[in-house]
Design a protein around this motif. Structure first.
Motif, PDB file in Angstrom:
ATOM      1  N   ALA A 336       0.863  -1.051   0.186  1.00 46.10           N
ATOM      2  CA  ALA A 336       0.058  -0.017  -0.197  1.00 46.10           C
ATOM      3  C   ALA A 336       0.760   1.268   0.028  1.00 46.10           C
ATOM      4  O   ALA A 336       0.362   2.381  -0.311  1.00 46.10           O
ATOM      5  CB  ALA A 336      -1.094   0.108   1.294  1.00 46.10           C
ATOM      6  N   VAL A 337       2.026   1.082   0.418  1.00 45.34           N
ATOM      7  CA  VAL A 337       2.952   2.333   0.618  1.00 45.34           C
ATOM      8  C   VAL A 337       3.581   2.494  -0.911  1.00 45.34           C
ATOM      9  O   VAL A 337       4.239   1.623  -1.462  1.00 45.34           O
ATOM     10  CB  VAL A 337       4.005   2.189   1.672  1.00 45.34           C
ATOM     11  CG1 VAL A 337       5.043   3.182   1.526  1.00 45.34           C
ATOM     12  CG2 VAL A 337       3.460   2.022   3.098  1.00 45.34           C
ATOM     13  N   ASP A 338       3.485   3.852  -1.515  1.00 41.66           N
ATOM     14  CA  ASP A 338       4.305   4.007  -2.608  1.00 41.66           C
ATOM     15  C   ASP A 338       5.719   4.269  -2.605  1.00 41.66           C
ATOM     16  O   ASP A 338       6.434   3.828  -3.230  1.00 41.66           O
ATOM     17  CB  ASP A 338       3.453   5.269  -3.311  1.00 41.66           C
ATOM     18  CG  ASP A 338       2.128   5.003  -3.771  1.00 41.66           C
ATOM     19  OD1 ASP A 338       1.772   3.789  -4.022  1.00 41.66           O
ATOM     20  OD2 ASP A 338       1.324   5.999  -3.927  1.00 41.66           O
ATOM     21  N   VAL A 339       6.322   4.731  -1.616  1.00 43.78           N
ATOM     22  CA  VAL A 339       7.431   5.187  -1.224  1.00 43.78           C
ATOM     23  C   VAL A 339       7.887   4.795   0.098  1.00 43.78           C
ATOM     24  O   VAL A 339       7.363   5.329   1.039  1.00 43.78           O
ATOM     25  CB  VAL A 339       7.675   6.819  -1.423  1.00 43.78           C
ATOM     26  CG1 VAL A 339       9.189   7.009  -1.038  1.00 43.78           C
ATOM     27  CG2 VAL A 339       7.240   7.095  -3.165  1.00 43.78           C
ATOM     28  N   LEU A 340       9.022   3.941   0.010  1.00 43.19           N
ATOM     29  CA  LEU A 340       9.286   3.414   1.475  1.00 43.19           C
ATOM     30  C   LEU A 340      10.076   4.182   2.218  1.00 43.19           C
ATOM     31  O   LEU A 340      10.993   4.902   1.658  1.00 43.19           O
ATOM     32  CB  LEU A 340       9.988   1.986   1.257  1.00 43.19           C
ATOM     33  CG  LEU A 340      10.288   1.039   2.467  1.00 43.19           C
ATOM     34  CD1 LEU A 340       8.942   0.630   3.162  1.00 43.19           C
ATOM     35  CD2 LEU A 340      11.126  -0.048   1.964  1.00 43.19           C
ATOM     36  N   ASP A 341       9.858   4.590   3.381  1.00 42.97           N
ATOM     37  CA  ASP A 341      10.620   5.441   4.406  1.00 42.97           C
ATOM     38  C   ASP A 341      11.993   4.454   4.713  1.00 42.97           C
ATOM     39  O   ASP A 341      11.943   3.340   4.570  1.00 42.97           O
ATOM     40  CB  ASP A 341       9.879   5.882   5.484  1.00 42.97           C
ATOM     41  CG  ASP A 341      10.800   6.676   6.437  1.00 42.97           C
ATOM     42  OD1 ASP A 341      10.862   7.944   5.991  1.00 42.97           O
ATOM     43  OD2 ASP A 341      11.399   6.119   7.515  1.00 42.97           O
ATOM     44  N   TRP A 342      12.998   5.536   4.985  1.00 41.04           N
ATOM     45  CA  TRP A 342      14.293   4.284   5.382  1.00 41.04           C
ATOM     46  C   TRP A 342      14.305   3.833   6.760  1.00 41.04           C
ATOM     47  O   TRP A 342      15.070   3.045   6.909  1.00 41.04           O
ATOM     48  CB  TRP A 342      15.675   5.446   5.137  1.00 41.04           C
ATOM     49  CG  TRP A 342      15.797   6.349   6.174  1.00 41.04           C
ATOM     50  CD1 TRP A 342      14.968   6.988   6.877  1.00 41.04           C
ATOM     51  CD2 TRP A 342      17.273   7.107   6.378  1.00 41.04           C
ATOM     52  NE1 TRP A 342      15.687   8.114   7.248  1.00 41.04           N
ATOM     53  CE2 TRP A 342      17.023   8.006   7.150  1.00 41.04           C
ATOM     54  CE3 TRP A 342      18.563   6.635   5.709  1.00 41.04           C
ATOM     55  CZ2 TRP A 342      18.251   8.797   7.532  1.00 41.04           C
ATOM     56  CZ3 TRP A 342      19.408   7.341   6.162  1.00 41.04           C
ATOM     57  CH2 TRP A 342      19.619   8.533   7.196  1.00 41.04           C
ATOM     58  N   SER A 343      13.501   4.132   7.646  1.00 41.72           N
ATOM     59  CA  SER A 343      13.003   3.365   8.758  1.00 41.72           C
ATOM     60  C   SER A 343      12.579   2.085   8.454  1.00 41.72           C
ATOM     61  O   SER A 343      12.671   0.985   9.140  1.00 41.72           O
ATOM     62  CB  SER A 343      12.130   4.008   9.356  1.00 41.72           C
ATOM     63  OG  SER A 343      10.805   4.004   8.863  1.00 41.72           O
ATOM     64  N   GLY A 344      12.202   1.702   6.971  1.00 44.01           N
ATOM     65  CA  GLY A 344      11.790   0.462   6.687  1.00 44.01           C
ATOM     66  C   GLY A 344      12.942  -0.458   6.737  1.00 44.01           C
ATOM     67  O   GLY A 344      12.959  -1.678   6.310  1.00 44.01           O
ATOM     68  N   ILE A 345      14.390  -0.105   7.056  1.00 44.43           N
ATOM     69  CA  ILE A 345      15.565  -0.733   7.201  1.00 44.43           C
ATOM     70  C   ILE A 345      15.282  -1.841   8.107  1.00 44.43           C
ATOM     71  O   ILE A 345      15.766  -3.057   7.990  1.00 44.43           O
ATOM     72  CB  ILE A 345      16.569   0.180   7.439  1.00 44.43           C
ATOM     73  CG1 ILE A 345      17.802  -0.742   7.745  1.00 44.43           C
ATOM     74  CG2 ILE A 345      16.256   0.624   9.006  1.00 44.43           C
ATOM     75  CD1 ILE A 345      19.154   0.095   8.111  1.00 44.43           C
ATOM     76  N   VAL A 346      14.184  -1.737   8.977  1.00 46.84           N
ATOM     77  CA  VAL A 346      13.990  -3.023   9.922  1.00 46.84           C
ATOM     78  C   VAL A 346      13.638  -4.202   9.132  1.00 46.84           C
ATOM     79  O   VAL A 346      13.566  -5.303   9.723  1.00 46.84           O
ATOM     80  CB  VAL A 346      13.011  -2.575  10.882  1.00 46.84           C
ATOM     81  CG1 VAL A 346      11.427  -2.493  10.288  1.00 46.84           C
ATOM     82  CG2 VAL A 346      12.777  -3.566  12.220  1.00 46.84           C
ATOM     83  N   ALA A 347      12.856  -3.890   7.926  1.00 46.82           N
ATOM     84  CA  ALA A 347      12.560  -5.315   7.287  1.00 46.82           C
ATOM     85  C   ALA A 347      13.879  -6.107   6.884  1.00 46.82           C
ATOM     86  O   ALA A 347      13.597  -7.240   6.691  1.00 46.82           O
ATOM     87  CB  ALA A 347      11.824  -5.020   5.691  1.00 46.82           C
TER      88      ALA A 347
END
Length: 369
Positions: A336-347
């Motif tokens: 659903a998120v078009d642009v991923l935030d860099w806090s997505g590093i947790v993935a």
């Protein structure tokens, strides 16, 4: 581009006696913009950060600088510039039809751009235009993007090849949220007189303080990468800690509460909250593409100076992993998120531990063995 450093930078302005250093480390220039020709400001790059910066600058000058003309803005996607015009109106904003119009009409041009390639291309177009129509008076270019330091040197050589033209390297620390509040921390290096003129335009209109790195144009960009290495290293530690908490049955909400108790810096808390709630939309943050670009620059800088940063090497890989998973999800219609935030590093840390990348199931149930 993050606000993680703000509390530390604020504390650094205090002496041992508790006194504050001034937010602008220069004497005020003589009557800026009050001569026969009012200063025309241009703004190139109306993205998430640039939008807020241009908006605050236009509002401040309209309210405090008598006779100041509307800020002339340009963006590759014209709808963003048009949106700013609609919000502020014709007395504060004009939308340029071309880059040539900006560089020809403006005395001071701010650039806020996504990456090194775009920055270099834009400045080459600036200089090409000016060599066909050399300016009769001083022009100052203020490059605020996060770029590799040697590019700042290349831009300085390029701009200086045109008479009366000067470059100030001026990257900023802060997310769009921080920019909207005019609380950016601004770093500067380059020509002294130009820095002085620009600093008083930006503080307090756009930011809360200026850090002067001297005349070597590359120093401000180097400093920005050092600051971003602190932010990225902290993101990596947060990601690893949240992953370990999930694996060991500790609630993400409890971890976030601890972060607020022992690391009460606004940026750390904001990124911790994103990880604890699986909120990774970059609309109000910093894109993972930008994070990977910055991580690559930092790693290159560490190699040049023989100064290893293993935490950044690991964070870089986790950012790439997160982006790869997000891209796959988007292509499959699952994201659903078009642009991923860099806090997505947790993935990246989650999948390494055998967990779901973006949908943590952590409910904090502690089981007894």
């Amino acid at each position: 581009m993050s606000d993680l450093l703000h509390s530390a930078l604020h504390s650094a302005t205090q002496s041992a006696s508790g006194a504050h250093t001034p937010p602008v480390p220069y004497s005020r220039p003589g009557s800026p913009g009050s001569g026969a020709f009012p200063v025309q400001i241009g703004f190139v790059g109306i993205g998430a950060l640039g939008y807020e910066m241009a908006k605050n600058l236009a509002n401040y000058r309209a309210a405090h600088v008598h006779g100041s003309p509307p800020v002339l803005v340009w963006n590759r996607t014209t709808s963003k510039a048009d949106g700013l015009f609609k919000e502020l109106g014709q007395h504060k904003i004009r939308v340029a039809k071309t880059l040539e119009q900006v560089v020809t009409e403006c005395d001071i041009v701010f650039t806020v751009l996504a990456n090194d390639e775009t920055v270099k291309s834009i400045y080459q177009q600036f200089v090409q235009t000016l060599k066909h129509a050399p300016p009769a008076r001083n022009k100052i270019f203020v490059e605020t993007s996060t770029i590799y330091p040697t590019l700042a040197g290349e831009l300085d050589t390029l701009v200086s090849s045109v008479p009366h033209c000067h470059l100030v390297a001026s990257p900023v620390f802060g997310t769009p949220y921080v920019a909207a509040a005019a609380q950016l921390v601004i770093v500067m290096s380059g020509d002294y007189r130009s820095k002085k003129e620009v600093a008083y335009m930006l503080v307090p209109a756009v930011g809360k303080k200026v850090i002067d790195l001297g005349g070597n144009i590359e120093k401000a960009s180097t400093f920005k990468l050092i600051g971003n290495s602190m932010i990225l290293g902290t993101l990596e530690i947060l990601a690893e800690s949240y992953t370990l908490a999930e694996k060991s049955g500790i609630a993400a909400s409890d971890v976030h509460g601890l972060v607020k108790d022992i690391f009460p810096a606004p940026g750390i808390i904001r990124y911790s909250e994103r990880m604890s709630t699986n909120h990774f939309d970059a609309a109000s943050g910093f894109s993972i593409d930008g994070g990977i670009k910055d991580a690559s620059h930092i790693r290159r800088l560490t190699a040049v100076h023989n100064s290893p940063m293993p935490s950044i090497d690991i964070a870089h890989q986790h950012l790439i992993t997160a982006r790869a998973i997000h891209t796959g999800n988007v292509q499959a219609g699952k994201e659903a998120v078009d642009v991923l935030d860099w806090s997505g590093i947790v993935a990246g840390t989650r999948v390494a531990a055998g967990l779901d990348a973006f949908e943590s199931k952590n409910v904090g149930v502690v089981t007894e063995d």
